[in-house]
Structure formats: structure tokens, C-alpha cells
Design a protein around this motif. Structure first.
Motif, mmCIF file in Angstrom:
data_model
loop_
_atom_site.group_PDB
_atom_site.id
_atom_site.type_symbol
_atom_site.label_atom_id
_atom_site.label_comp_id
_atom_site.label_asym_id
_atom_site.label_seq_id
_atom_site.Cartn_x
_atom_site.Cartn_y
_atom_site.Cartn_z
ATOM 1 N N TYR A 1 0.827 -1.211 0.000
ATOM 2 C CA TYR A 1 0.000 0.000 0.000
ATOM 3 C C TYR A 1 0.862 1.263 0.000
ATOM 4 O O TYR A 1 0.477 2.298 0.530
ATOM 5 N N LYS A 2 2.031 1.147 -0.615
ATOM 6 C CA LYS A 2 2.967 2.264 -0.611
ATOM 7 C C LYS A 2 2.405 3.495 -1.319
ATOM 8 O O LYS A 2 2.689 4.624 -0.951
ATOM 9 N N LYS A 3 1.613 3.280 -2.367
ATOM 10 C CA LYS A 3 1.060 4.400 -3.129
ATOM 11 C C LYS A 3 0.123 5.244 -2.279
ATOM 12 O O LYS A 3 -0.105 6.429 -2.573
ATOM 13 N N ALA A 4 -0.413 4.639 -1.211
ATOM 14 C CA ALA A 4 -1.317 5.391 -0.335
ATOM 15 C C ALA A 4 -0.612 6.582 0.298
ATOM 16 O O ALA A 4 -1.258 7.588 0.623
ATOM 17 N N THR A 5 0.690 6.498 0.476
ATOM 18 C CA THR A 5 1.421 7.621 1.060
ATOM 19 C C THR A 5 1.352 8.845 0.152
ATOM 20 O O THR A 5 1.325 9.982 0.641
ATOM 21 N N ILE A 6 1.312 8.630 -1.160
ATOM 22 C CA ILE A 6 1.186 9.744 -2.105
ATOM 23 C C ILE A 6 -0.220 10.327 -2.053
ATOM 24 O O ILE A 6 -0.406 11.546 -2.081
ATOM 25 N N LEU A 7 -1.214 9.453 -1.963
ATOM 26 C CA LEU A 7 -2.598 9.918 -1.876
ATOM 27 C C LEU A 7 -2.827 10.720 -0.602
ATOM 28 O O LEU A 7 -3.557 11.719 -0.602
ATOM 29 N N ILE A 8 -2.195 10.308 0.485
ATOM 30 C CA ILE A 8 -2.325 11.046 1.747
ATOM 31 C C ILE A 8 -1.657 12.409 1.635
ATOM 32 O O ILE A 8 -2.152 13.412 2.166
ATOM 33 N N SER A 9 -0.542 12.468 0.937
ATOM 34 C CA SER A 9 0.111 13.754 0.703
ATOM 35 C C SER A 9 -0.807 14.688 -0.075
ATOM 36 O O SER A 9 -0.916 15.887 0.231
ATOM 37 N N LEU A 10 -1.476 14.148 -1.077
ATOM 38 C CA LEU A 10 -2.433 14.939 -1.859
ATOM 39 C C LEU A 10 -3.597 15.402 -0.982
ATOM 40 O O LEU A 10 -4.037 16.559 -1.051
ATOM 41 N N LEU A 11 -4.088 14.502 -0.129
ATOM 42 C CA LEU A 11 -5.190 14.853 0.771
ATOM 43 C C LEU A 11 -4.783 15.956 1.735
ATOM 44 O O LEU A 11 -5.564 16.876 2.016
ATOM 45 N N ASN A 12 -3.563 15.889 2.234
ATOM 46 C CA ASN A 12 -3.069 16.934 3.138
ATOM 47 C C ASN A 12 -3.036 18.296 2.456
ATOM 48 O O ASN A 12 -3.370 19.321 3.065
ATOM 49 N N ALA A 13 -2.628 18.311 1.204
ATOM 50 C CA ALA A 13 -2.607 19.573 0.459
ATOM 51 C C ALA A 13 -4.021 20.123 0.275
ATOM 52 O O ALA A 13 -4.251 21.330 0.391
ATOM 53 N N LEU A 14 -4.975 19.230 0.021
ATOM 54 C CA LEU A 14 -6.361 19.662 -0.141
ATOM 55 C C LEU A 14 -6.933 20.187 1.178
ATOM 56 O O LEU A 14 -7.714 21.150 1.187
ATOM 57 N N ILE A 15 -6.554 19.557 2.289
ATOM 58 C CA ILE A 15 -6.990 20.042 3.601
ATOM 59 C C ILE A 15 -6.486 21.463 3.845
ATOM 60 O O ILE A 15 -7.212 22.316 4.366
ATOM 61 N N LEU A 16 -5.259 21.708 3.452
ATOM 62 C CA LEU A 16 -4.705 23.051 3.597
ATOM 63 C C LEU A 16 -5.504 24.068 2.780
ATOM 64 O O LEU A 16 -5.769 25.180 3.244
ATOM 65 N N LEU A 17 -5.902 23.686 1.576
ATOM 66 C CA LEU A 17 -6.690 24.588 0.740
ATOM 67 C C LEU A 17 -8.037 24.905 1.381
ATOM 68 O O LEU A 17 -8.500 26.058 1.352
ATOM 69 N N VAL A 18 -8.675 23.896 1.963
ATOM 70 C CA VAL A 18 -9.957 24.119 2.647
ATOM 71 C C VAL A 18 -9.770 25.066 3.832
ATOM 72 O O VAL A 18 -10.579 25.977 4.063
ATOM 73 N N ALA A 19 -8.676 24.854 4.578
ATOM 74 C CA ALA A 19 -8.401 25.718 5.733
ATOM 75 C C ALA A 19 -8.175 27.165 5.291
ATOM 76 O O ALA A 19 -8.659 28.098 5.939
#
Length: 362
Positions: A146-164
Motif C-alpha cells: 500500500y505504498k502508493k497510499a502515502t502519495i494519496l495522503i500527501s495529496l489529501l493533506n494539500a487539499l486540507i490546507l486549501l480548505v483551511a
């Protein structure tokens, strides 16, 4: 050169390093093959080939391709996980204090900072999840784990920042149009504590920010929080000295724009990694130049580089060699070239001159 001839050459190479390949006796293949298997403890490992068979990868001695397994990630670093746990607990405590003071004194600066800090806590939790998933074993469906999930989480973190950022901007604009009295002293003292806490967190994460984009994202989150707290302190001092309450939402807007600027690079890199672009940490021009200097390599094609996770990069390449006797030296030099440029999982397919490559569309 026929394919079966290439494989015969590879299998027998241990025993017949200095023998004329054209005079090989196929009956002598068995001792050489046994000799290879006897080296199992040092050179050979078996990996499950998801399908119905077992596929053997011999490091440095496989004619068709070479697999080099090296995982320089920090997700298995116990001290880094402990750092994240400590940072989460510390920031949760501060979020509660900051939100409470912001509500009591009606400070959009404190409330926006508390909201942003809460999103950072969630982001830190996601990084811990990424660490865990990167260590999950592979299976028949997910052969990389599930190594690719680390990239998806990075993308999710960036989106969270945009919402904030969006939330901060909306609230700041509303307060700018409808200013209310604020206690400058209260928000200054609270934000001052934030500078201390966020500064400590930023310092702790600094050591891993160049090794993992998720840690880098967390580091940027906390660095921006430190700057936000500095801005809130400034607005508190201005309010306390001049009574100009509108400075609070103005500071909120300025800080939101600063956070937005820092988020752009994180979002861009995460999106590119999700789309299997060449990672920003890999200089493909350097790799191409180094490949062209390898004397055993006549030409190369079908070069593909992508990220398996936020810390691991992979590549495949087809290499045409000048002489079949140079296969091992060529593979070794190609592998070293990729490793020196940050690609530690490399598959090299060797071809002889005149071979028609079936993957012409790659």
C-alpha cells in the motif's frame, strides 16, 4: 541473437566466464545451475510471483532484468513516529486553549489559527497512517503493498490546507466588513504560546523533511502555523496600542495568502506523483547523461521513472549492449547510475544489437 540462446548464456555464465560461448555443451548446464542454487544464502532470494508460479530474482546475475531492492524511507523509523505522536498531543492541547480564548475574546485571528492548527493535527495523524500503510505486506491484488497510499495522503493533506485557507479567507472578509471589539492582550499572549509550541514542532520535523514529502508537508504546516502565530501577536499589539480592530481580519487574509502560496508546491508535487510523473527529487537529465557515458551500453530506450511511494522511486529501462559478454558490467553500471540519482528499485532489460523491441509504443 535468439532468446533461448541469451538465457542459456546467462545460466551458464558462472561456470563459463572465460569459455567460448559458441562451444558450450548443454549437458554441462546442470552443475552450473546447482552451483548458482548453492549460493542461495548469499545471492539468491525467491519472491512470490503473483499468478501461479515462483519467480527468482538474482541480484546482479539475471540476464533478462535486474531488481535492486533498497528502501531508504523513514516510515519505519520509530523515533520519527514518536515525534509525530508527541507533536499531535502538543498541538491538540494548544488547539483547545486557542479556540477557547478566541471564542471568549471574539478573535477571528485566534479562531482561524485554531482551525488551521486542528487541520494540522489531522494531517499529522494522516502521516502516521501513511507510515503504517507503507509497511503493509504486498498481496495478490496490491503487489507493491500500500505504498502508493502515502502519495494519496500527501495529496489529501494539500487539499486540507486549501480548505483551511478558504475558511480563513471567508471569516476574515466577514470580520473586515463587520468589525467587533477584541482584547489585544489576550490574543497576543495566546498566540505567543503558539509560537513556542509550533516552533518546537517545526524543529522536531525538520530532520525528516527532505526524506519524505509527507514529513515535508507536515513541516510546512507547522512552519506556517508559527508564522500565523507571529501575525496574530502583531495584530494583538496593534489593537492594544491603537484600538484598530480591523487589523485582525487583515492579518488573517495576509496569512491565508501566505499559506496558499506554500500549499501550491505541495499540491503540485502530490498531483504529479499521483500521475506517475518523474519525482522532483530525480534529475532525469543527469541520468540520461550518465547512461550515455557507460562504454558497455550502445544505446537505451523505454526509460520510465515514477514514485512507488513518497520515499521510494522506481524505474524500468531497455539497454542495448555492445557485446553479450558485457552484460553483468553493463547492468552494474546502469544500476549504480540510477541509485546515485535517487532511484533504488530499477528493472533493466538487456537487449543485443538488432533485437526488435516489441514495446515500440512505450
Amino acid at each position: 541473437m535468439p532468446v533461448y540462446y541469451q538465457y542459456i548464456t546467462s545460466i551458464c555464465q558462472y561456470k563459463y566466464t572465460h569459455t567460448d560461448i559458441n562451444n558450450l555443451n548443454l549437458n554441462d548446464m546442470e552443475p552450473a545451475d546447482n552451483n548458482i542454487k548453492n549460493r542461495e544464502g548469499n545471492n539468491l532470494h525467491e519472491e512470490r510471483h503473483y499468478g501461479n508460479n515462483i519467480h527468482e530474482h538474482h541480484h546482479g546475475k539475471h540476464a533478462g532484468h535486474h531488481h535492486h531492492h533498497h528502501h531508504p524511507d523513514i516510515s519505519g523509523n520509530e523515533s520519527m513516529r514518536n515525534i509525530f505522536i508527541f507533536c499531535i498531543a502538543l498541538n491538540l492541547l494548544f488547539v483547545g486553549i486557542e479556540a477557547g480564548v478566541g471564542i471568549i475574546y471574539n478573535s477571528v485571528g485566534l479562531l482561524s489559527d485554531a482551525g488551521h492548527n486542528l487541520s494540522d493535527v489531522f494531517s499529522l495523524l494522516l502521516v502516521l497512517v501513511a507510515f503504517r500503510m507503507s509497511k503493509a505486506a504486498s498481496n495478490r491484488q496490491f503487489t507493491y503493498g500500500y505504498k502508493k497510499a502515502t502519495i494519496l495522503i500527501s495529496l489529501l493533506n494539500a487539499l486540507i490546507l486549501l480548505v483551511a485557507v478558504g475558511a480563513i479567507l471567508l471569516e476574515s472578509i466577514y470580520k473586515l466588513r463587520n468589525p467587533e471589539p477584541i482584547s489585544g492582550s489576550a490574543i497576543s499572549w495566546t498566540a505567543g504560546i503558539g509560537i513556542l509550541i509550533n516552533g518546537i514542532t517545526t524543529k522536531l520535523l525538520m530532520s525528516g523533511k527532505e526524506k519524505d514529502i509527507n514529513v515535508k508537508g507536515a513541516y510546512l504546516h507547522m512552519l506556517m502555523d508559527t508564522l500565523v502565530s507571529v501575525g496574530v501577536v502583531i495584530s494583538g499589539i496593534v489593537i492594544n496600542c491603537t484600538g484598530w480592530n480591523q487589523i485582525d481580519p487583515i492579518i488573517g487574509i495576509v496569512l491565508a495568502l501566505i499559506i496558499l502560496a506554500s500549499t501550491y508546491s505541495l499540491l503540485k508535487e502530490s498531483l504529479l506523483m499521483t500521475m506517475d510523473a518523474v519525482p522532483s527529487s530525480v534529475n532525469i537529465k543527469t541520468i540520461e547523461m550518465e547512461l550515455n557515458t557507460i562504454s558497455e551500453v550502445k544505446s537505451w530506450h523505454h526509460l520510465h521513472i515514477w514514485a512507488i511511494s513518497t520515499t521510494e522511486n522506481a524505474a524500468t529501462i531497455h539497454v542495448v549492449i555492445n557485446r553479450w559478454e558485457d552484460i553483468e558490467e553493463a547492468k552494474l553500471k546502469v544500476k549504480d547510475t540510477f541509485r546515485s540519482c535517487g532511484v533504488n528499485h530499477c528493472t533493466v532489460e538487456i537487449e543485443s544489437e538488432g533485437t526488435i523491441c516489441p514495446n515500440s509504443c512505450c
